[in-house]
Design a protein around this motif. Structure first.
Motif, short mmCIF file in Angstrom:
data_model
loop_
_atom_site.label_atom_id
_atom_site.label_comp_id
_atom_site.label_asym_id
_atom_site.label_seq_id
_atom_site.Cartn_x
_atom_site.Cartn_y
_atom_site.Cartn_z
N ASN A 171 -7.02 62.93 50.37
CA ASN A 171 -7.39 63.97 51.32
C ASN A 171 -8.84 63.82 51.82
N HIS A 172 -9.66 63.04 51.09
CA HIS A 172 -11.03 62.81 51.54
C HIS A 172 -11.18 61.49 52.30
N HIS A 194 -6.04 62.57 42.40
CA HIS A 194 -6.64 63.73 43.04
C HIS A 194 -7.22 64.76 42.06
N GLU A 203 -11.08 57.18 47.28
CA GLU A 203 -11.34 58.21 48.29
C GLU A 203 -12.65 58.97 48.05
N HIS A 230 -1.15 61.45 45.92
CA HIS A 230 -2.42 62.17 45.83
C HIS A 230 -2.16 63.65 46.05
#
Ligand code: FE2
Length: 263
Positions: A65-66, A169, A37, A144
């Motif tokens: 999340n990215h 993460h 990510e 994550h």
């Protein structure tokens, strides 16, 4: 089946280490997963970084999340080797889980987002339950998330129903590798594949300035010695029988085993 899960590949330094080191060790593994990510400049993934990881020997790339930070990812979401967060909002393209055939065995890879100190997303418990309803292969979860408590509770909740739950993460490997009472392999965070002396992959000086002063500062991917962080495990009849944290620092001639757990 022997599986290697490589922690968050961060920017060009992380990608380059995967490209140089993985080909030397990949014959030891039947299936290789990497969290990508942050593979493109520390923000998301693009076509070049996706292809570089696959060329090095990675079979499946998970996100977090990215996932959408680099819009080129939208050209990749049809590729079954890219697994985005399963509990992203329903508008998200791509797939949140995938089943891969490895010889005469199978493994299902799931990517999930946590909700503590994270951006809003759907319920990860419900999302995984939906996968487990129809899963016909051992399930590997890349969870994550930020909080160790959330990761721990999640893994114990699904203990015995999934083969492994390994966190990503935070970019900091945790030393809690364990087989849970009902057989699920768990580690809060696999750690990062990026520059060792950095702020989770970014330059220390600018990152510290921002934290110290509260003022804006452009932060860029750090430079220096790069560390690969991973967890390797053996999967037999749907259960993990052995797991090893693996860390390789590029300034050393060979990898170092940092710890081992056995069932
Ligand atoms: Fe993340």
């Amino acid at each position: 089946m022997r599986v290697l899960f490589i922690g968050d590949v961060f920017g060009k330094p992380g990608r380059n280490l995967v490209s140089s080191h993985l080909p030397k060790i990949k014959s030891n593994f039947d299936f290789i997963i990497a969290n990508g990510e942050n593979a493109a400049g520390g923000h998301g993934i693009n076509k070049d970084s996706f292809e570089a990881l696959l060329k090095a020997g990675v079979h499946c790339i998970t996100l977090g999340n990215h996932a959408w930070d680099n819009r080129e990812v939208l050209q990749l979401t049809d590729d079954p080797r890219l697994i985005r967060p399963l509990n992203a909002y329903k508008e998200a393209p791509g797939r949140g889980s995938g089943t891969f055939t490895v010889g005469d065995e199978k493994i299902t890879v799931v990517n999930l987002l946590g909700r503590v100190f994270m951006q809003p997303c759907e319920n990860p418990y419900d999302a995984l339950e939906n996968v487990l309803e129809t899963a016909d292969a051992p399930v590997f979860v890349d969870f994550h998330a930020e909080a160790t408590s959330e990761k721990t509770c999640f893994a114990y909740h699904f203990d015995g129903r999934i083969a492994a739950c390994i966190g990503t993460h935070t970019h900091v490997a945790t030393a809690d590798t364990r087989i849970l009472p009902n057989g699920t392999l768990f580690q809060c965070d696999v750690g990062m594949t990026g520059v060792l002396h950095s702020s989770i992959g970014m330059g220390l000086e600018a990152s510290t300035y921002k934290l110290r002063t509260g003022l804006p500062m452009k932060v860029e991917v750090a430079t220096g010695a790069v560390q690969l962080s991973a967890v390797a495990f053996d999967l037999e009849h749907g259960k993990v029988t052995r797991a090893v944290r693996y860390s390789y620092l590029e300034t050393q001639e060979s990898g170092i085993y940092q710890g081992e757990v056995f069932v």
